[in-house]
Design an enzyme around this catalytic site. Structure first.
Site, PDB file in Angstrom:
ATOM      1  N   ALA A 156       0.787  -1.188   0.016  1.00 22.54           N
ATOM      2  CA  ALA A 156       0.037  -0.171  -0.103  1.00 22.54           C
ATOM      3  C   ALA A 156       0.928   1.231   0.251  1.00 22.54           C
ATOM      4  O   ALA A 156       0.662   2.174   0.600  1.00 22.54           O
ATOM      5  CB  ALA A 156      -1.013  -0.161   1.217  1.00 22.54           C
TER       6      ALA A 156
ATOM      7  N   TYR B 183      13.068  -7.102  -0.259  1.00 19.64           N
ATOM      8  CA  TYR B 183      13.058  -7.619  -1.755  1.00 19.64           C
ATOM      9  C   TYR B 183      12.916  -6.452  -2.871  1.00 19.64           C
ATOM     10  O   TYR B 183      13.196  -6.727  -4.124  1.00 19.64           O
ATOM     11  CB  TYR B 183      11.872  -8.612  -1.972  1.00 19.64           C
ATOM     12  CG  TYR B 183      10.551  -8.112  -2.148  1.00 19.64           C
ATOM     13  CD1 TYR B 183       9.973  -7.679  -0.955  1.00 19.64           C
ATOM     14  CD2 TYR B 183       9.856  -8.034  -3.470  1.00 19.64           C
ATOM     15  CE1 TYR B 183       8.621  -7.097  -1.259  1.00 19.64           C
ATOM     16  CE2 TYR B 183       8.621  -7.390  -3.537  1.00 19.64           C
ATOM     17  CZ  TYR B 183       7.918  -6.980  -2.446  1.00 19.64           C
ATOM     18  OH  TYR B 183       6.812  -6.497  -2.489  1.00 19.64           O
TER      19      TYR B 183
ATOM     20  N   HIS C  69      -6.149 -12.457  -3.057  1.00 18.12           N
ATOM     21  CA  HIS C  69      -4.899 -12.016  -3.789  1.00 18.12           C
ATOM     22  C   HIS C  69      -5.144 -11.574  -5.161  1.00 18.12           C
ATOM     23  O   HIS C  69      -5.902 -12.401  -5.707  1.00 18.12           O
ATOM     24  CB  HIS C  69      -3.344 -12.667  -3.364  1.00 18.12           C
ATOM     25  CG  HIS C  69      -2.193 -12.120  -3.736  1.00 18.12           C
ATOM     26  ND1 HIS C  69      -1.840 -11.957  -5.054  1.00 18.12           N
ATOM     27  CD2 HIS C  69      -1.463 -11.526  -3.034  1.00 18.12           C
ATOM     28  CE1 HIS C  69      -0.467 -11.203  -4.793  1.00 18.12           C
ATOM     29  NE2 HIS C  69      -0.346 -11.154  -3.568  1.00 18.12           N
ATOM     30  N   GLY C  70      -4.293 -10.792  -5.963  1.00 16.41           N
ATOM     31  CA  GLY C  70      -4.414 -10.621  -7.407  1.00 16.41           C
ATOM     32  C   GLY C  70      -3.969 -12.038  -7.942  1.00 16.41           C
ATOM     33  O   GLY C  70      -3.121 -12.762  -7.237  1.00 16.41           O
TER      34      GLY C  70
ATOM     35  N   THR D 253      -5.164  -6.508 -12.541  1.00 16.21           N
ATOM     36  CA  THR D 253      -5.850  -5.451 -13.362  1.00 16.21           C
ATOM     37  C   THR D 253      -4.576  -5.132 -14.298  1.00 16.21           C
ATOM     38  O   THR D 253      -3.619  -4.704 -14.090  1.00 16.21           O
ATOM     39  CB  THR D 253      -5.993  -4.270 -12.459  1.00 16.21           C
ATOM     40  OG1 THR D 253      -6.588  -4.753 -11.657  1.00 16.21           O
ATOM     41  CG2 THR D 253      -6.621  -3.168 -13.408  1.00 16.21           C
TER      42      THR D 253
ATOM     43  N   ASP E 213      42.170  17.829  -1.573  1.00 17.53           N
ATOM     44  CA  ASP E 213      41.205  17.521  -0.444  1.00 17.53           C
ATOM     45  C   ASP E 213      41.605  17.802   0.996  1.00 17.53           C
ATOM     46  O   ASP E 213      41.887  17.017   1.890  1.00 17.53           O
ATOM     47  CB  ASP E 213      41.080  15.810  -0.408  1.00 17.53           C
ATOM     48  CG  ASP E 213      39.807  15.296   0.367  1.00 17.53           C
ATOM     49  OD1 ASP E 213      38.998  16.384   0.911  1.00 17.53           O
ATOM     50  OD2 ASP E 213      39.744  14.163   0.659  1.00 17.53           O
TER      51      ASP E 213
HETATM   52  C1  SPV Z   1      36.194  10.844   0.961  1.00 15.53           C
HETATM   53  O1  SPV Z   1      35.468  10.276   0.328  1.00 15.53           O
HETATM   54  O2  SPV Z   1      36.256  11.930   0.931  1.00 15.53           O
HETATM   55  C2  SPV Z   1      36.468  10.374   2.490  1.00 15.53           C
HETATM   56  C3  SPV Z   1      36.812   8.849   2.738  1.00 15.53           C
HETATM   57  O3  SPV Z   1      36.634  11.226   3.187  1.00 15.53           O
HETATM   58  S1  SPV Z   1      38.459   8.663   2.526  1.00 15.53           S
HETATM   59  O4  SPV Z   1      38.711   9.232   1.353  1.00 15.53           O
HETATM   60  O5  SPV Z   1      38.631   7.222   2.344  1.00 15.53           O
HETATM   61  O6  SPV Z   1      39.078   9.415   3.519  1.00 15.53           O
HETATM   62 MG    MG Z   2      36.663  13.118   2.961  1.00 18.06          MG
END
Ligand code: SPV
Ligand code: MG
Length: 433
Positions: free
Chosen positions: A11, A44, A90-91, A123, A205
């Site tokens: 539902a 599932y 049930h259907g 249906t 980064d």
């Molecule tokens: C990222 O994806 O930026 C993470 C995970 O911080 S790692 O690169 O493994 O540090």
């Molecule tokens: Mg990161």
């Protein structure tokens, strides 16, 4: 006394096909609906858009329904034994296909009290796909999307997350699917990685890509997808700034932010001890968590603490002590990271963590130790698995090869083998024509 009629349903949306079945059932007696729980459905196929209580509200108000009870698994047996219905309706579509076995079991069980299975012609002509699309659009509000991650964690053995760094990679995480042993497999949500968000902008980064710029990526992904998003929040910035980050993310409909227990100029964890990385003290980081939790206004949003002890070779005891402290500070989840080739230390952490009295969901990122499967990690106690950088890492080599090929051959013909056909890219995104 009126006869008892049992119908099991999900539902998530009700259409005329369901009403056909319900009408037939109402002619036979009082309808008791076994409403499939989120976890029964998630076992599932994708989690329903509406949660159990929302679905129950709809079903309980349908004519002829006298009671709605949960059905916690696909198998009807427990509820049938409890209710001993005169009829199950049930259907007739389940005579073939994946539900054949469930049907047979129903027949075997109700035979014991001479119950009858009534099957209503299915249906034809209703497009589950277009209904799905329509409901996905109306339920894709920030609030509903945000709360979905917690629902997934509560209803699945393990939640599978894929890295995305743009609208396009978001679409891949959203739409890639396959069926294995009658079970639909797809990604449950997306990870907006600091590594790949920075790399795709050509930047290191190191939190150089600021939050405003990260928000652009988040918005790009939010605009074209519906699955929950976990943001890599790096260190979370200054504690005083973290509360703004939390509020902004929850307002947008992001489900969780993961912050790591480091400070100063952050470097990517996968450098390990090759670079200088400064850790926050337990007290400093716990305070950041507390500040974040205090600023949160919704229930569904999660603030997850990322423990860098194993990355920085500070030892297992340190990782466990920090986990305890961060839980005490109110964190909604623990991410334990490792850059070892083998999963040994992660498995050791999970084993020891499982004995904690107070626990929160655990997230792991099997990038370097990726021979272990999702199921094995789940069995060891992981609740969420993030495949953290694979979309960008796989795209880059193809682009690199293409660029080299054009230089080498003085034309692009030879690069065609690395490229998708023009016709395909034109039709990749609907609505371009
Ligand atoms: C990222 O994806 O930026 C993470 C995970 O911080 S790692 O690169 O493994 O540090
Ligand atoms: Mg990161």
């Amino acid at each position: 006394m009126k006869k008892k009629v049992y119908i099991a349903m999900s539902a998530d949306f009700i259409h005329s096909g369901h009403i056909n079945v319900l009408k037939k059932a109402a002619e036979l007696g009082d309808i008791i609906v076994g409403l499939l729980t989120d976890s029964a459905i998630a076992s599932y196929k994708r989690l329903p858009y509406l949660n159990f209580d929302q679905r129950k509200e709809v079903v309980a108000n349908i004519k002829g329904v006298v009671e709605v009870i949960p059905q916690g698994i696909l198998d009807y047996t427990d509820n049938l034994l409890k209710i001993k219905p005169d009829y199950v309706v049930h259907g007739d579509d389940w005579k073939v296909g994946p539900q054949m076995k469930v049907r047979q079991k129903v027949l075997n069980v109700i035979k014991k009290w001479n119950g009858e299975l009534i099957e209503v012609p299915y249906t034809e002509g209703l497009s589950a796909r277009s209904l799905n699309q329509a409901i996905a659009e109306v339920t894709n509000t920030p609030d509903m999307r945000r709360d979905r991650l917690k629902r997934l964690i509560n209803s699945k053995d393990v939640v599978r997350i894929l890295e995305v760094h743009s609208g396009l990679s978001g679409l891949i995480a959203e739409k890639t699917k396959l069926t294995e042993n009658n079970v639909d497999r797809e990604f449950d949500g997306m990870w907006i990685s600091s590594l790949t968000d920075s790399t795709s902008k050509g930047k290191p980064d190191t939190e150089l890509v600021d939050f405003t710029s990260r928000l652009n990526t988040i918005n790009e992904v939010l605009e074209v997808t519906s699955k929950p998003i976990i943001l890599d929040g790096d260190t979370g910035g200054q504690t005083e700034h973290f509360s703004y980050m939390v509020r902004t993310l929850e307002r947008l409909g992001v489900s969780a932010v993961i912050i790591e227990d480091k400070k100063g100029l952050k470097k990517n964890s996968l450098f390990g001890t090759e670079v200088k990385q400064t850790r926050s003290t337990i007290e400093e980081f716990s305070e950041k968590i507390r500040v974040g939790k205090r600023s949160q206004i919704s229930n569904g949003f999660m603030i997850v603490s990322r423990i860098e002890s194993l990355i920085l070779k500070a030892g297992m005891e340190d990782a466990l002590t920090r986990a305890r402290a961060y839980i005490e500070a109110g964190t909604d989840g623990i991410m334990i990271h490792s850059k070892e080739k083998e999963p040994t230390e992660i498995l050791e952490f999970l084993g020891k963590y499982s004995k904690f009295e107070s626990k929160v969901p655990v997230i792991v990122v099997p990038t370097s130790y990726n021979s272990i499967t999702e199921d094995e990690l789940a069995k060891a106690g992981a609740n969420v698995i993030i495949h953290a950088n694979h979309m960008l890492r796989s795209a880059y080599p193809a682009m690199q090869k293409t660029a080299e090929s054009i230089l080498e051959h003085h034309r692009s013909l030879e690069a065609d083998e690395y490229c998708m056909p023009i016709k395909e890219i034109l039709h990749l995104i609907p609505g371009g024509k």
